[in-house]
Design an enzyme around this catalytic site. Structure first.
Site, short mmCIF file in Angstrom:
data_model
loop_
_atom_site.label_atom_id
_atom_site.label_comp_id
_atom_site.label_asym_id
_atom_site.label_seq_id
_atom_site.Cartn_x
_atom_site.Cartn_y
_atom_site.Cartn_z
N ASP A 1 -0.21 -6.74 10.16
CA ASP A 1 -1.08 -7.62 9.37
C ASP A 1 -0.83 -9.10 9.71
O ASP A 1 -1.75 -9.84 10.06
CB ASP A 1 -0.85 -7.36 7.87
CG ASP A 1 -1.66 -8.31 6.99
OD1 ASP A 1 -2.89 -8.15 6.95
OD2 ASP A 1 -1.06 -9.20 6.37
N LYS B 1 -3.28 -11.83 11.93
CA LYS B 1 -3.62 -13.15 11.41
C LYS B 1 -3.21 -14.26 12.38
O LYS B 1 -3.95 -15.23 12.58
CB LYS B 1 -2.97 -13.36 10.04
CG LYS B 1 -3.60 -12.47 8.96
CD LYS B 1 -2.75 -12.46 7.69
CE LYS B 1 -3.39 -11.61 6.60
NZ LYS B 1 -2.46 -11.39 5.46
N GLU C 1 0.84 -1.20 0.00
CA GLU C 1 0.00 0.00 0.00
C GLU C 1 0.88 1.25 0.00
O GLU C 1 2.08 1.19 0.31
CB GLU C 1 -0.83 0.04 1.29
CG GLU C 1 -1.54 -1.23 1.64
CD GLU C 1 -2.98 -1.27 1.16
OE1 GLU C 1 -3.53 -0.18 0.87
OE2 GLU C 1 -3.54 -2.37 1.05
#
Lengths: 339, 339
Positions: free
Chosen positions: B219, B223, B208
């Site tokens: 991230d 998870k 990004e």
């Protein structure tokens, strides 16, 4: 708490492994799955037959077979009659594989399905020879027939392709589906001769006294036929297989990967050519960055090429009584989840 | 043929990808699963809202958003009211992830569950922050909440651990759960500086404009918290994470694997120490024979240590609109299988 009643037909290594697993996981299954499992029949033509409508004491059965080499002196059970008439919910069919006829396993499975019982099985014969017939029969009778353990033992493979990534279309499969060959090839890469590597594999219990099914590629071939039929919608027979094994290999043909940069593997594959699905077993040299190249020892693996996910690879054990027993437990829980 | 009615909340990249997939697979789903899928509402605060009780023409919606940059001028929908009151079977919740609050996604999901609707979602916020609450709420209301796509996109991971190998107890997890970091580290192994590798990743659409969530390990950390809570019975928060990313790495710290024999990877892990489950994200150097060492580029992977199967490793895509859309389809089919 739901209670499922099981009949075990076949009390060999895997049957005993499954019994141990059910005994060890009794509390876990009650707590995590709200499930009780009762074995009301164990049927084995060598080790004997026991039926107990109140549930067999599993630890008793395991100790009895360990101590006496049998669980009863009833070695001539009417297995088909018992499957049809006894009151239980799920047949665990764990008898020997006959890849020519699929019998007597196929008759046992049909008998269970026709009398409204679900089936879990590790037997490659019935799905390799009669998958469509058995699945249609199960659907007609409103029961479930599952056979995860026929490929890669408890490592998810059939469940993976058909459910855990349900809705993907599998366009090709490549796998290392036989641990014995994988072990022998790895030893040969280190310079060991074929006969010596085979003999070590036999000493370690990786290879049978008669290694033909493994080393000639029949075992891997049966598994790729099952996968192609189940996951790619093929309708293949074992005779459709283009098969070669590892027994004819000399040391020169299996190169040192440190020098060649290539790993020698027995690869079972299914792929579509001109609208036709072809299945093949044979030795290939793989570049080291192929996900299958790093699958060593008795590990197994399969790579699924798919329309939406590209390549998905699973790596895990391909044999062993506990890993194969695990496949039966997984299939039992999948049935429980759908009741 | 069963017909399932869907409401899509969120029509961004993944929402449009899922719409394309449903359109493309219409005949496949009818033939293979005897299933028809009708989308009766698409709700998006940027691209507009359309409700059609007869089913929205999916190709029309995709063409409309491509041509006009919107599907309607209704940009201020009462999403919670619509979720509660409209008549549909399954909510596809595909809005943006807010990892601090989990909102508004968590409210959307709760609203759907409370009004008797199943939920499929790719949003990491709700399961990372409120998994137990949402799963209990679903059970109380007799509906199913699934979120396969929150980890490894459509590559089976949650379904794999909880169902395809159901009944195994997962004792530890190690994974490459972020493709952006994996790509950057591989470029750095070739001698590229961090900033240059990041900038290439941004050009290729792997990273990004603000890469913080990826490169600082948030991230991957989110998870691994989801996986530990779902598959290891932990009750961890993101704040419990021991986290470090890759942004501080210099070229010297990422060695050439051809010289060192080691691959540099950002590893997310969960393991039990003294009865407590710890989750961690950090850079590790792996020997080349670790199954995770060969996972290159934007591929992701996870290795599950289990009680009955030893280590099982899955490798596949970890991102992308089609792969993430596939997770929604898989979850939808799993719900269909249990109705």
């Amino acid at each position: 708490m739901r209670n499922l009643r099981l009949a075990l037909v076949g009390f060999g290594t895997v049957g005993q492994g499954f019994t141990k697993l059910l005994s060890r996981k009794e509390h876990y299954l009650a707590e995590e799955y709200d499930l009780g499992v009762e074995v009301t029949a164990i049927v084995d033509t060598v080790l004997g037959t026991v039926v107990d409508h109140d549930g067999i004491d599993l630890d008793w059965a395991l100790e009895k077979v360990e101590k006496d080499g049998e669980i009863s002196d009833d070695k001539d059970p009417d297995t088909v009659g018992l499957i049809r008439e006894e009151d239980f919910d799920v047949l665990a069919e764990i008898t020997f594989t006959d890849i020519e006829t699929g019998e007597p396993a196929t008759s046992f499975i049909k008998g269970a399905i026709r009398s409204g019982k679900h089936v879990i099985s590790t037997n490659k014969g019935p799905p390799a020879l009669a998958m469509t017939e058995l699945e249609e029969l199960a659907e007609e009778n409103g029961v479930i027939y599952r056979y995860e353990g026929t490929v890669l033992s408890g490592t998810p493979c059939i469940n993976l392709g058909s459910e855990a990534m349900g809705g993907t279309e599998v366009t090709a499969i490549r796998g290392i589906l036989n641990g014995t060959c994988n072990y022998i090839l790895e030893e040969m890469e280190k310079g060991t001769a074929y006969e010596e590597a085979l003999s070590t594999a036999q000493e370690l219990g990786y290879a049978e006294a008669d290694p033909t099914a493994d080393v000639e590629g029949f075992d891997a071939g049966t598994k790729i036929v099952i996968l192609a039929n189940k996951l790619m919608g093929a309708d293949l027979k074992i005779s459709d297989l283009d098969r070669s094994g590892i027994s004819g290999l000399t040391g020169d043909e299996v190169r040192d990967p440190d020098e060649s940069g290539l790993k020698t593997k027995l690869i079972a594959s299914a792929r579509e050519d001109d609208g036709e699905i072809n299945v093949e077993v044979g030795v290939e040299e793989l570049p080291v960055d192929d996900p299958l190249a790093g699958v060593n020892g008795v590990l197994n693996a399969a790579t699924f090429a798919t329309d939406t996910l590209g390549d998905v690879t699973i790596i895990g054990p391909g044999a062993g009584s506990e890993a194969t027993a695990q496949s039966l437990l997984t299939d039992l829980l999948a049935i429980n989840d759908r009741l």
